[in-house]
Design a protein around this motif. Structure first.
Motif, PDB file in Angstrom:
ATOM      1  N   ILE A   1     -75.068  27.282  70.925  1.00 28.18           N
ATOM      2  CA  ILE A   1     -75.209  25.947  71.829  1.00 28.18           C
ATOM      3  C   ILE A   1     -73.886  25.515  71.877  1.00 28.18           C
ATOM      4  CG2 ILE A   1     -76.077  23.430  71.449  1.00 28.18           C
ATOM      5  CD1 ILE A   1     -78.187  24.490  69.426  1.00 28.18           C
ATOM      6  N   ASP A   2     -73.673  24.977  73.143  1.00 25.04           N
ATOM      7  CA  ASP A   2     -72.257  24.327  73.406  1.00 25.04           C
ATOM      8  C   ASP A   2     -71.901  23.374  72.399  1.00 25.04           C
ATOM      9  OD1 ASP A   2     -70.142  22.889  75.019  1.00 25.04           O
ATOM     10  OD2 ASP A   2     -70.093  24.632  75.921  1.00 25.04           O
TER      11      ASP A   2
ATOM     12  N   SER B   1     -77.911  19.365  65.148  1.00 25.94           N
ATOM     13  CA  SER B   1     -77.607  19.839  63.938  1.00 25.94           C
ATOM     14  C   SER B   1     -79.022  20.366  63.509  1.00 25.94           C
ATOM     15  CB  SER B   1     -77.057  19.118  63.071  1.00 25.94           C
ATOM     16  OG  SER B   1     -77.531  17.875  62.755  1.00 25.94           O
ATOM     17  N   LEU B   2     -80.103  19.481  63.694  1.00 26.10           N
ATOM     18  CA  LEU B   2     -81.481  19.892  63.244  1.00 26.10           C
ATOM     19  C   LEU B   2     -81.975  21.196  63.812  1.00 26.10           C
ATOM     20  CD1 LEU B   2     -83.395  16.526  62.893  1.00 26.10           C
ATOM     21  CD2 LEU B   2     -82.339  17.877  61.065  1.00 26.10           C
ATOM     22  N   LEU B   3     -81.668  21.036  65.214  1.00 23.00           N
ATOM     23  CA  LEU B   3     -82.187  22.339  65.986  1.00 23.00           C
ATOM     24  C   LEU B   3     -81.508  23.597  65.622  1.00 23.00           C
ATOM     25  CD1 LEU B   3     -83.849  23.471  68.409  1.00 23.00           C
ATOM     26  CD2 LEU B   3     -81.814  22.539  69.859  1.00 23.00           C
ATOM     27  N   ALA B   4     -80.341  23.308  65.583  1.00 23.09           N
ATOM     28  CA  ALA B   4     -79.416  24.578  65.093  1.00 23.09           C
ATOM     29  C   ALA B   4     -80.035  25.148  63.914  1.00 23.09           C
ATOM     30  CB  ALA B   4     -77.980  24.302  65.352  1.00 23.09           C
ATOM     31  N   ASP B   5     -80.042  24.351  62.755  1.00 23.16           N
ATOM     32  CA  ASP B   5     -80.136  24.812  61.576  1.00 23.16           C
ATOM     33  C   ASP B   5     -81.815  25.466  61.723  1.00 23.16           C
ATOM     34  OD1 ASP B   5     -78.017  23.846  60.604  1.00 23.16           O
ATOM     35  OD2 ASP B   5     -79.156  21.989  59.524  1.00 23.16           O
ATOM     36  N   PHE B   6     -82.629  24.933  62.301  1.00 19.07           N
ATOM     37  CA  PHE B   6     -83.991  25.582  62.697  1.00 19.07           C
ATOM     38  C   PHE B   6     -83.828  26.933  63.116  1.00 19.07           C
ATOM     39  CE2 PHE B   6     -88.277  25.789  64.044  1.00 19.07           C
ATOM     40  CZ  PHE B   6     -89.021  25.903  62.762  1.00 19.07           C
ATOM     41  N   VAL B   7     -83.139  27.032  64.178  1.00 18.59           N
ATOM     42  CA  VAL B   7     -83.255  28.189  65.088  1.00 18.59           C
ATOM     43  C   VAL B   7     -81.845  29.028  64.648  1.00 18.59           C
ATOM     44  CG1 VAL B   7     -84.597  27.217  66.838  1.00 18.59           C
ATOM     45  CG2 VAL B   7     -82.034  27.358  67.263  1.00 18.59           C
ATOM     46  N   GLN B   8     -81.100  28.959  63.820  1.00 20.09           N
ATOM     47  CA  GLN B   8     -80.054  29.432  63.258  1.00 20.09           C
ATOM     48  C   GLN B   8     -79.008  29.821  64.563  1.00 20.09           C
ATOM     49  OE1 GLN B   8     -81.061  32.914  60.735  1.00 20.09           O
ATOM     50  NE2 GLN B   8     -82.856  31.814  60.056  1.00 20.09           N
ATOM     51  N   ALA B   9     -78.886  28.723  65.129  1.00 21.87           N
ATOM     52  CA  ALA B   9     -78.078  28.891  66.262  1.00 21.87           C
ATOM     53  C   ALA B   9     -76.520  28.655  65.822  1.00 21.87           C
ATOM     54  CB  ALA B   9     -78.322  27.647  67.479  1.00 21.87           C
ATOM     55  N   GLN B  10     -75.576  28.879  66.583  1.00 22.51           N
ATOM     56  CA  GLN B  10     -74.017  28.710  66.328  1.00 22.51           C
ATOM     57  C   GLN B  10     -73.632  27.953  67.372  1.00 22.51           C
ATOM     58  OE1 GLN B  10     -71.720  32.073  65.903  1.00 22.51           O
ATOM     59  NE2 GLN B  10     -73.439  33.465  65.648  1.00 22.51           N
ATOM     60  N   PHE B  11     -72.633  27.179  67.140  1.00 25.66           N
ATOM     61  CA  PHE B  11     -72.266  26.012  68.002  1.00 25.66           C
ATOM     62  C   PHE B  11     -70.853  26.767  68.499  1.00 25.66           C
ATOM     63  CE2 PHE B  11     -74.866  22.753  65.792  1.00 25.66           C
ATOM     64  CZ  PHE B  11     -75.373  22.200  66.952  1.00 25.66           C
ATOM     65  N   ILE B  12     -70.471  27.063  69.677  1.00 26.13           N
ATOM     66  CA  ILE B  12     -69.381  27.502  70.167  1.00 26.13           C
ATOM     67  C   ILE B  12     -69.204  26.908  71.659  1.00 26.13           C
ATOM     68  CG2 ILE B  12     -69.534  29.771  69.221  1.00 26.13           C
ATOM     69  CD1 ILE B  12     -70.440  30.861  71.956  1.00 26.13           C
ATOM     70  N   GLU B  13     -68.068  26.737  72.021  1.00 29.13           N
ATOM     71  CA  GLU B  13     -67.702  26.370  73.519  1.00 29.13           C
ATOM     72  C   GLU B  13     -68.325  27.510  74.583  1.00 29.13           C
ATOM     73  OE1 GLU B  13     -63.572  25.656  75.695  1.00 29.13           O
ATOM     74  OE2 GLU B  13     -64.100  23.893  74.432  1.00 29.13           O
ATOM     75  N   LEU B  14     -69.182  26.930  75.222  1.00 28.16           N
ATOM     76  CA  LEU B  14     -69.828  27.740  76.109  1.00 28.16           C
ATOM     77  C   LEU B  14     -69.515  27.577  77.548  1.00 28.16           C
ATOM     78  CD1 LEU B  14     -73.381  27.985  75.075  1.00 28.16           C
ATOM     79  CD2 LEU B  14     -71.879  30.062  75.101  1.00 28.16           C
ATOM     80  N   ARG B  15     -69.017  26.157  77.888  1.00 27.36           N
ATOM     81  CA  ARG B  15     -68.859  25.704  79.187  1.00 27.36           C
ATOM     82  C   ARG B  15     -67.618  26.179  79.700  1.00 27.36           C
ATOM     83  NH1 ARG B  15     -68.122  21.985  75.380  1.00 27.36           N
ATOM     84  NH2 ARG B  15     -66.308  20.658  75.806  1.00 27.36           N
ATOM     85  N   GLU B  16     -67.431  26.098  81.080  1.00 29.38           N
ATOM     86  CA  GLU B  16     -66.450  26.606  81.806  1.00 29.38           C
ATOM     87  C   GLU B  16     -65.691  25.086  81.730  1.00 29.38           C
ATOM     88  OE1 GLU B  16     -65.481  29.050  83.788  1.00 29.38           O
ATOM     89  OE2 GLU B  16     -67.306  30.129  83.978  1.00 29.38           O
ATOM     90  N   LEU B  17     -64.433  25.215  81.408  1.00 30.63           N
ATOM     91  CA  LEU B  17     -63.616  24.105  81.362  1.00 30.63           C
ATOM     92  C   LEU B  17     -62.608  23.780  82.773  1.00 30.63           C
ATOM     93  CD1 LEU B  17     -62.679  23.682  77.677  1.00 30.63           C
ATOM     94  CD2 LEU B  17     -64.355  22.674  78.929  1.00 30.63           C
TER      95      LEU B  17
ATOM     96  N   LYS C   1     -67.033  33.491  77.630  1.00 34.30           N
ATOM     97  CA  LYS C   1     -67.074  32.759  76.345  1.00 34.30           C
ATOM     98  C   LYS C   1     -68.264  33.202  75.634  1.00 34.30           C
ATOM     99  CE  LYS C   1     -64.229  28.980  77.680  1.00 34.30           C
ATOM    100  NZ  LYS C   1     -64.394  27.286  77.887  1.00 34.30           N
ATOM    101  N   LEU C   2     -69.528  33.211  76.119  1.00 34.76           N
ATOM    102  CA  LEU C   2     -70.515  33.674  75.660  1.00 34.76           C
ATOM    103  C   LEU C   2     -70.640  35.008  74.876  1.00 34.76           C
ATOM    104  CD1 LEU C   2     -73.216  32.917  74.212  1.00 34.76           C
ATOM    105  CD2 LEU C   2     -74.375  33.251  76.628  1.00 34.76           C
ATOM    106  N   ALA C   3     -69.977  35.912  75.925  1.00 36.90           N
ATOM    107  CA  ALA C   3     -69.913  37.494  75.581  1.00 36.90           C
ATOM    108  C   ALA C   3     -69.042  37.716  74.432  1.00 36.90           C
ATOM    109  CB  ALA C   3     -69.220  38.146  77.041  1.00 36.90           C
ATOM    110  N   LYS C   4     -67.721  37.039  74.449  1.00 32.55           N
ATOM    111  CA  LYS C   4     -66.950  37.022  73.283  1.00 32.55           C
ATOM    112  C   LYS C   4     -67.617  36.418  71.894  1.00 32.55           C
ATOM    113  CE  LYS C   4     -62.155  36.075  71.733  1.00 32.55           C
ATOM    114  NZ  LYS C   4     -61.200  35.060  71.796  1.00 32.55           N
ATOM    115  N   ALA C   5     -68.101  35.423  71.858  1.00 31.93           N
ATOM    116  CA  ALA C   5     -68.899  34.839  70.692  1.00 31.93           C
ATOM    117  C   ALA C   5     -69.983  35.594  70.346  1.00 31.93           C
ATOM    118  CB  ALA C   5     -69.423  33.312  71.085  1.00 31.93           C
ATOM    119  N   SER C   6     -70.573  36.405  70.960  1.00 29.05           N
ATOM    120  CA  SER C   6     -71.704  37.323  70.694  1.00 29.05           C
ATOM    121  C   SER C   6     -71.582  38.629  70.317  1.00 29.05           C
ATOM    122  CB  SER C   6     -72.697  36.881  71.813  1.00 29.05           C
ATOM    123  OG  SER C   6     -72.470  37.497  73.013  1.00 29.05           O
ATOM    124  N   GLY C   7     -70.221  39.046  70.566  1.00 27.46           N
ATOM    125  CA  GLY C   7     -69.932  40.381  70.088  1.00 27.46           C
ATOM    126  C   GLY C   7     -70.193  41.362  71.325  1.00 27.46           C
TER     127      GLY C   7
END
Length: 159
Positions: free
Chosen positions: A117-118, A143-159, A73-79
């Motif tokens: 970030i998951d 959301s404060l953390l993500a805004d500050f470090v320009q992070a994207q929220f994606i599903e990263l965890r194994e389900l 999932k992380l590979a796909k989201a990050s190109g």
């Protein structure tokens, strides 16, 4: 947090203070703590994982200690076609931090690596992550953390 002990602020806390980003410094070593402060569960504590993508180079994934990272999932989201954990021996020279002290704020400030970030973080008022030193953490709104470090929220965890 029962009794307040005066701890010297970590560089990460100083960076957040300077940027006027609300956070709380904690003395928690998430890798070793068996008992956590009141109101903090193991699932609130996020690991900051440093990986390397076959196309992008270093990337950072954050998810609860209680979850397993889906590299696919992380590979796909990050190109990337694939990503893999950076070997521990290469960690400090890549991120600037030793195992257990990797943190999104310091890595973003110094390296500008993409951070993911998951999405489970969005279900909570706060997450706890490393403050850049072993035994030190910060509690911060996702959301404060993500805004500050320009992070994207994606599903990263194994389900």
């Amino acid at each position: 947090m029962s009794k307040k002990q005066k701890l010297k602020k970590t560089l990460v806390e100083q960076i957040l203070d300077k940027a006027k980003i609300e956070h709380l410094g904690l003395a928690i070593n998430a890798l070793e703590e068996k008992t956590l402060p009141d109101g903090i569960e193991r699932s609130d504590i996020y690991k900051t994982l440093a990986l390397i993508g076959d196309k992008t180079g270093p990337i950072i994934g954050m998810l609860p200690l209680t979850e397993h990272l889906s590299e696919k999932k992380l590979a796909k989201a990050s190109g990337n076609k694939k990503v893999s954990m950076i070997p521990q021996k290469d960690l400090q020279k890549t991120t600037g931090y030793i195992h257990g002290a990797n943190n999104p704020v310091g890595i973003w400030q110094n390296k500008k690596f993409p951070i993911f970030i998951d999405t489970i973080a969005l279900e909570h008022d706060f997450i706890v992550c490393s403050a850049g030193e072993l035994g030190r953490s910060i509690q911060i709104a996702p959301s404060l953390l993500a805004d500050f470090v320009q992070a994207q929220f994606i599903e990263l965890r194994e389900l």
